[in-house]
Design an enzyme around this catalytic site. Structure first.
Site, short mmCIF file in Angstrom:
data_model
loop_
_atom_site.label_atom_id
_atom_site.label_comp_id
_atom_site.label_asym_id
_atom_site.label_seq_id
_atom_site.Cartn_x
_atom_site.Cartn_y
_atom_site.Cartn_z
N GLY A 24 0.81 -1.22 0.00
CA GLY A 24 0.00 0.00 0.00
C GLY A 24 0.84 1.26 0.00
O GLY A 24 2.03 1.23 -0.30
N LEU A 42 0.60 3.70 -2.14
CA LEU A 42 1.08 3.56 -3.51
C LEU A 42 1.63 4.88 -4.08
O LEU A 42 1.08 5.95 -3.82
CB LEU A 42 -0.06 3.06 -4.40
CG LEU A 42 -0.71 1.75 -3.94
CD1 LEU A 42 -1.80 1.34 -4.93
CD2 LEU A 42 0.31 0.63 -3.79
N HIS A 82 4.73 2.02 -7.93
CA HIS A 82 3.75 0.92 -7.87
C HIS A 82 2.86 0.94 -9.12
O HIS A 82 2.53 -0.12 -9.67
CB HIS A 82 2.84 1.06 -6.65
CG HIS A 82 3.52 0.89 -5.34
ND1 HIS A 82 3.76 1.94 -4.48
CD2 HIS A 82 4.01 -0.21 -4.72
CE1 HIS A 82 4.35 1.50 -3.40
NE2 HIS A 82 4.53 0.21 -3.51
#
Ligand code: PAF
Length: 289
Positions: free
Chosen positions: A31, A33, A37
């Protein structure tokens, strides 16, 4: 985008895609991001028809002194970015899904040798945690292709090794590091840096580029001694701007072992503490005549 928490819902979605003869790509994340990513997701979308992204902050890859509780979390923004990219499934497993048994009794996946070097030396528990959670995620998603960033070069090499050794029928794809304008690799950990430290942090990649320039004078590695001298000089350059270097090693791309006389396909791997952030970076180098 279908958001799922349970493995049964994840499997139902993947099976429906397979029924439609779609190939499945997978991007595991923790996570928070950033653009790096999103590049991984784009790479998965280029290689597969149906893409699953997971977000799970994996406790077993954090050391005792590392701040798991304060790991940055931006769930709403993450979901928004992934939906915008057209991700098919966002898998958000709970702790009991990823680790149904007590952590001390959990089966672990351990990749020896390559997992014991560099970050594995400094953070012995880290790669056990990564390979254990990634192998569980692979079994849950059962993708054809899984995508990882080259920023975590050693992690990528370890996952390639695990995939081969455990005969997972999954193609592992490594994606180039995304950097800011100054050359700093994007990372969730950059959030721990002050504005001043962000400026200094670009020196990490700058130092690796300097090493590349020095090494490019050679057609191949001349001696271990010549490498040691360069590695020590690189550490001094980092110390001069406030880093505490943990390692800088000129290694072979093939197995990440320290480079030897005659080697030409190299990668410099480095980790250094800057303020509250432990930063890692690397640079591939091909020596040519
Ligand atoms: O690279 C990461 O973000 C993590 O190590 C991973 C692969 C998602 C496993 O938790």
């Amino acid at each position: 985008m279908n958001k799922v928490q349970r493995v049964s819902s994840l499997r139902a979605a993947v099976q429906a895609a397979r029924k439609d003869r779609k190939t499945v790509g997978f991007v595991p994340t923790m996570g928070n991001l950033h653009h790096g990513h999103l590049e991984l997701v784009r790479a998965a979308q280029q290689r597969a028809d149906f893409v699953v992204v997971s977000i799970y902050v994996n406790p077993t890859q954090f050391g005792a002194n590392e701040d798991l509780a304060n790991y940055p979390s931006t769930p709403d923004e993450d979901a928004r970015l992934l939906a915008e990219l057209g991700v098919d499934v966002l898998f958000l497993p709970e702790q009991t899904t990823m680790y149904p048994t007590e952590l001390e009794k959990q089966t672990v996946v351990y990749v020896p040798n390559i997992g014991d070097l560099y970050c594995g030396k400094d953070r012995p528990e880290h790669f056990y945690g990564v390979t254990t959670v990634v192998s569980r995620l692979f079994n849950m998603v059962q993708p054809d292709v899984a995508v990882f960033g080259k920023k975590d070069y050693q992690q990528l090499a370890i996952i390639r090794c695990m995939t081969k050794d455990l005969a997972y029928p999954i193609q592992i794809v490594g994606v180039d590091t995304v950097r800011n304008e100054q050359g700093l690799a994007l990372s969730s950990r950059n959030g721990y840096l002050t504005d001043e430290q962000v400026e200094a942090a670009a020196t990490l990649q700058g130092t690796l580029q300097w090493l590349k320039k020095e090494l490019s004078e050679f057609a191949s590695v001349k001696s271990k001694k010549s490498l040691n001298v360069l590695e020590s000089e690189a550490k001094l350059r980092l110390k001069a701007v406030g880093f505490k270097p943990q390692y800088i090693t000129i290694a072979r791309q093939s197995d990440l072992m320290p480079a030897k006389k005659g080697d030409r396909s190299l990668v410099v791997v480095a980790a250094a503490q800057l303020g509250k952030a432990r930063l890692i970076d690397n640079l591939e180098i091909e020596l040519t005549d």
